[in-house]
Design a protein around this motif. Structure first.
Motif, PDB file in Angstrom:
ATOM      1  N   PHE A  61       0.806  -1.215   0.000  1.00 50.35           N
ATOM      2  CA  PHE A  61       0.000   0.000   0.000  1.00 50.35           C
ATOM      3  C   PHE A  61       0.846   1.274   0.000  1.00 50.35           C
ATOM      4  O   PHE A  61       0.315   2.360   0.214  1.00 50.35           O
ATOM      5  N   ARG A  62       2.142   1.161  -0.248  1.00 45.45           N
ATOM      6  CA  ARG A  62       3.014   2.324  -0.104  1.00 45.45           C
ATOM      7  C   ARG A  62       2.751   3.417  -1.127  1.00 45.45           C
ATOM      8  O   ARG A  62       3.128   4.569  -0.902  1.00 45.45           O
ATOM      9  N   ALA A  63       2.105   3.082  -2.243  1.00 46.36           N
ATOM     10  CA  ALA A  63       1.788   4.106  -3.239  1.00 46.36           C
ATOM     11  C   ALA A  63       0.386   4.666  -3.063  1.00 46.36           C
ATOM     12  O   ALA A  63      -0.090   5.426  -3.898  1.00 46.36           O
ATOM     13  N   THR A  64      -0.279   4.301  -1.970  1.00 42.67           N
ATOM     14  CA  THR A  64      -1.640   4.761  -1.722  1.00 42.67           C
ATOM     15  C   THR A  64      -1.658   5.855  -0.664  1.00 42.67           C
ATOM     16  O   THR A  64      -0.644   6.144  -0.021  1.00 42.67           O
ATOM     17  N   ALA A  65      -2.841   6.399  -0.435  1.00 43.01           N
ATOM     18  CA  ALA A  65      -2.999   7.439   0.580  1.00 43.01           C
ATOM     19  C   ALA A  65      -2.809   6.893   1.991  1.00 43.01           C
ATOM     20  O   ALA A  65      -2.686   7.669   2.942  1.00 43.01           O
ATOM     21  N   LEU A  66      -2.782   5.568   2.137  1.00 40.89           N
ATOM     22  CA  LEU A  66      -2.616   4.959   3.457  1.00 40.89           C
ATOM     23  C   LEU A  66      -1.158   4.728   3.812  1.00 40.89           C
ATOM     24  O   LEU A  66      -0.865   4.234   4.906  1.00 40.89           O
ATOM     25  N   ALA A  67      -0.247   5.058   2.927  1.00 41.32           N
ATOM     26  CA  ALA A  67       1.172   4.790   3.183  1.00 41.32           C
ATOM     27  C   ALA A  67       1.631   5.486   4.451  1.00 41.32           C
ATOM     28  O   ALA A  67       1.351   6.662   4.679  1.00 41.32           O
ATOM     29  N   GLY A  68       2.345   4.717   5.289  1.00 38.46           N
ATOM     30  CA  GLY A  68       2.975   5.291   6.469  1.00 38.46           C
ATOM     31  C   GLY A  68       2.058   5.516   7.640  1.00 38.46           C
ATOM     32  O   GLY A  68       2.494   6.053   8.660  1.00 38.46           O
ATOM     33  N   ALA A  69       0.796   5.090   7.564  1.00 37.40           N
ATOM     34  CA  ALA A  69      -0.127   5.322   8.668  1.00 37.40           C
ATOM     35  C   ALA A  69       0.298   4.520   9.893  1.00 37.40           C
ATOM     36  O   ALA A  69       0.067   3.331   9.988  1.00 37.40           O
ATOM     37  N   GLU A 119     -17.832 -14.118  -3.547  1.00 39.11           N
ATOM     38  CA  GLU A 119     -18.731 -13.035  -3.144  1.00 39.11           C
ATOM     39  C   GLU A 119     -18.101 -12.196  -2.031  1.00 39.11           C
ATOM     40  O   GLU A 119     -18.110 -10.951  -2.095  1.00 39.11           O
ATOM     41  N   ILE A 120     -17.553 -12.853  -1.020  1.00 37.96           N
ATOM     42  CA  ILE A 120     -16.928 -12.124   0.096  1.00 37.96           C
ATOM     43  C   ILE A 120     -15.671 -11.404  -0.387  1.00 37.96           C
ATOM     44  O   ILE A 120     -15.421 -10.240  -0.036  1.00 37.96           O
ATOM     45  N   LEU A 121     -14.856 -12.077  -1.208  1.00 37.25           N
ATOM     46  CA  LEU A 121     -13.635 -11.457  -1.723  1.00 37.25           C
ATOM     47  C   LEU A 121     -13.968 -10.214  -2.545  1.00 37.25           C
ATOM     48  O   LEU A 121     -13.315  -9.168  -2.411  1.00 37.25           O
ATOM     49  N   THR A 122     -14.991 -10.304  -3.377  1.00 34.15           N
ATOM     50  CA  THR A 122     -15.389  -9.169  -4.211  1.00 34.15           C
ATOM     51  C   THR A 122     -15.853  -7.994  -3.351  1.00 34.15           C
ATOM     52  O   THR A 122     -15.451  -6.839  -3.572  1.00 34.15           O
ATOM     53  N   GLU A 123     -16.675  -8.272  -2.364  1.00 35.33           N
ATOM     54  CA  GLU A 123     -17.165  -7.202  -1.497  1.00 35.33           C
ATOM     55  C   GLU A 123     -16.017  -6.568  -0.723  1.00 35.33           C
ATOM     56  O   GLU A 123     -15.956  -5.336  -0.566  1.00 35.33           O
ATOM     57  N   ALA A 124     -15.081  -7.392  -0.242  1.00 40.14           N
ATOM     58  CA  ALA A 124     -13.962  -6.859   0.542  1.00 40.14           C
ATOM     59  C   ALA A 124     -13.093  -5.923  -0.277  1.00 40.14           C
ATOM     60  O   ALA A 124     -12.741  -4.829   0.165  1.00 40.14           O
ATOM     61  N   VAL A 125     -12.737  -6.344  -1.490  1.00 34.53           N
ATOM     62  CA  VAL A 125     -11.857  -5.494  -2.303  1.00 34.53           C
ATOM     63  C   VAL A 125     -12.606  -4.254  -2.792  1.00 34.53           C
ATOM     64  O   VAL A 125     -12.030  -3.173  -2.918  1.00 34.53           O
ATOM     65  N   THR A 126     -13.897  -4.380  -3.055  1.00 33.29           N
ATOM     66  CA  THR A 126     -14.694  -3.202  -3.407  1.00 33.29           C
ATOM     67  C   THR A 126     -14.682  -2.186  -2.265  1.00 33.29           C
ATOM     68  O   THR A 126     -14.520  -0.972  -2.485  1.00 33.29           O
ATOM     69  N   ARG A 127     -14.815  -2.672  -1.033  1.00 38.60           N
ATOM     70  CA  ARG A 127     -14.743  -1.785   0.129  1.00 38.60           C
ATOM     71  C   ARG A 127     -13.358  -1.135   0.237  1.00 38.60           C
ATOM     72  O   ARG A 127     -13.243   0.062   0.541  1.00 38.60           O
ATOM     73  N   ILE A 128     -12.313  -1.931   0.016  1.00 36.33           N
ATOM     74  CA  ILE A 128     -10.964  -1.379   0.077  1.00 36.33           C
ATOM     75  C   ILE A 128     -10.792  -0.267  -0.946  1.00 36.33           C
ATOM     76  O   ILE A 128     -10.224   0.790  -0.672  1.00 36.33           O
ATOM     77  N   GLY A 129     -11.307  -0.495  -2.166  1.00 39.16           N
ATOM     78  CA  GLY A 129     -11.211   0.526  -3.207  1.00 39.16           C
ATOM     79  C   GLY A 129     -11.913   1.809  -2.813  1.00 39.16           C
ATOM     80  O   GLY A 129     -11.385   2.912  -3.039  1.00 39.16           O
ATOM     81  N   ARG A 130     -13.088   1.696  -2.198  1.00 38.37           N
ATOM     82  CA  ARG A 130     -13.821   2.902  -1.768  1.00 38.37           C
ATOM     83  C   ARG A 130     -13.012   3.639  -0.690  1.00 38.37           C
ATOM     84  O   ARG A 130     -12.952   4.876  -0.698  1.00 38.37           O
ATOM     85  N   ALA A 131     -12.402   2.890   0.225  1.00 40.16           N
ATOM     86  CA  ALA A 131     -11.623   3.528   1.287  1.00 40.16           C
ATOM     87  C   ALA A 131     -10.406   4.244   0.720  1.00 40.16           C
ATOM     88  O   ALA A 131     -10.033   5.317   1.198  1.00 40.16           O
ATOM     89  N   LEU A 132      -9.798   3.681  -0.304  1.00 40.10           N
ATOM     90  CA  LEU A 132      -8.616   4.289  -0.892  1.00 40.10           C
ATOM     91  C   LEU A 132      -8.964   5.553  -1.686  1.00 40.10           C
ATOM     92  O   LEU A 132      -8.137   6.457  -1.821  1.00 40.10           O
ATOM     93  N   SER A 133     -10.183   5.596  -2.193  1.00 38.26           N
ATOM     94  CA  SER A 133     -10.574   6.750  -3.023  1.00 38.26           C
ATOM     95  C   SER A 133     -11.224   7.848  -2.230  1.00 38.26           C
ATOM     96  O   SER A 133     -11.459   8.933  -2.754  1.00 38.26           O
TER      97      SER A 133
END
Length: 428
Positions: free
Chosen positions: A355-363, A414-428
């Motif tokens: 996640f180092r290239a994301t807005a969460l880097a270094g948290a 189904e769970i994997l898809t929902e989880a990564v979709t949530r991660i994408g929303r959090a990153l954006s």
């Protein structure tokens, strides 16, 4: 001379059971009482600790029903567990395991602790290739050994130059230094090649180190292609070479290995493992205290025996499901979180996400020490709070873990898809 593992022609693959990863609903899973599903609230999707969202393989369930019917809950006895593992190793890897050179132990990490006590002394260096499974720091320290990190190379593989330098220093500062190997590697999912392991064994021998191998993920080799086609070959790497698991003891007669059905068949709650000594390490094994060999659960040993002896069709169905999930995860990350970097794992069901290239880097990445049992930190903490997705934080994996998190993809699509979709929303 080190044993070789010959190529084994695989027989035609029998029909497999349904994909175990698609058998249980989210509602089913939320009734579980194990750590994965009880550590967080019902609004969180848990993709952290190494438990799979699968029902028991039927041969294991049958074995456990037999335990109940017989009231067979006494002390463990016999070599059935090691014999079933030997049969699996011969069929799967073409490796002949001498059952006389084995002992049962309570679990893989306790077995590693006991192996360290057999071949090293308090204060000796235990070298680990980081980032690596956090208990690789905790258990040696508990045994009074000194953990020394050596880095993986940029591709997440063993780095011969770094090993050479670290081994030389460990030899200068220790009486009986040890290298603790994850084979396959956790968290990167790398399957070490035979050539890499042979080079490791040569370096260890030259510098006077012994190698203890954690091979708990050995049944879970996926290869580097989503659909290998030939069930006898676990896929191919980017150069087209087959991706096969190589038992460490097939290249190093001085080594000690720990194996278990725990990860391959989701049996972490049924404690039992096998310690295996290479031909030149048998004298060390004979010094293992009897009380250690009596430590595994009898019920656990029976379940693990059933897994290795009769669980291959279920395992093959699982591996197909994991390959499909690995492909899906790549597609989901590309769509929802393209800033997250990863290399699809060749083995395990664990994905090491950068996640180092994301807005969460270094948290808060500087808070948790290697191996520490600390509150969730870094990107994993942010995703738990913002996305309701629980991943394993990267810092406890040691050097190279900051800015990373480990995702468990052994769940339904189904769970994997929902989880990564949530991660994408959090990153954006």
């Amino acid at each position: 001379m080190a044993q070789s593992t010959p190529h084994v022609e695989s027989p035609a693959r029998p029909s497999s059971p349904p994909n175990p990863l698609e058998r249980l609903s989210l509602a089913d899973l939320r009734t579980r009482r194990s750590a994965k599903w009880r550590a967080f609230g019902d609004g969180v999707l848990p993709l952290w600790v190494a438990e799979m969202d699968v029902p028991l393989a039927e041969p294991i369930a049958d074995a456990l029903r037999g335990v109940i019917d017989r009231g067979d809950t006494g002390y463990p006895a016999g070599r059935g567990y090691a014999e079933s593992l030997a049969g699996f190793a011969e069929r799967r890897w073409g490796w002949s395991l001498d059952v006389a050179h084995t002992s049962t132990v309570p679990d893989v990490m306790r077995g590693i602790t006991e192996a360290l006590k057999l071949i090293s002394t308090p204060g000796d260096a235990v070298v680990v290739a980081s980032p690596v499974y956090p208990p690789f720091y905790q258990y040696p320290a508990e045994a009074g050994r000194r953990v020394v990190q050596t880095p993986l190379d940029p591709a997440g593989r063993l780095d011969p130059a770094a090993l050479e330098e670290t081994f030389a220093e460990a030899a200068r500062t220790s009486t009986s230094p040890v290298f603790l190997l994850a084979n396959p590697h956790n968290p990167t999912g790398v399957v070490h090649t035979r050539a890499e392991l042979e080079q490791l064994a040569e370096l260890a021998d030259r510098h006077g180190l012994r190698v203890v191998a954690d091979e708990i993920h050995a049944p879970l080799v996926l290869g580097s292609t989503p659909d290998p086609g030939d069930p006898g070959v676990d896929g191919a790497d980017s150069d087209g070479a087959p991706v096969r698991f190589t038992p460490y003891l097939s290249v190093d007669p001085r080594g000690i290995s720990l194996m278990s059905a725990s990860k391959g068949w989701n049996l972490a709650g049924l404690k039992a493992a096998v310690m295996i000594a290479g031909p030149d390490a048998v004298a060390d094994l004979w010094r293992l205290p009897d009380i250690v060999a009596h430590g595994p659960s009898h019920v656990g040993a029976l379940a693990h025996t059933a897994a290795f002896a009769h669980g291959e069709p279920w395992l093959d169905a699982l591996l197909d499901g994991l390959r499909a999930n690995r492909t899906l995860l790549g597609e989901l990350l590309a769509e929802h979180a393209p800033q997250v970097r990863w290399t699809p794992p060749q083995a395990t069901y664990l994905a090491w996400l950068d996640f180092r290239a994301t807005a969460l880097a270094g948290a808060e990445d500087d808070v948790a020490a290697a191996g520490a049992e600390a509150p969730i930190r870094g990107p994993a903490r942010a995703l738990l709070a913002r996305a309701g997705v629980a991943l394993t934080a990267g810092n406890p994996f040691g050097d190279g873990g900051a800015g990373h998190a480990r995702l468990n993809m052994a769940t339904s699509q189904e769970i994997l898809t929902e989880a990564v979709t949530r991660i994408g929303r959090a990153l954006s």
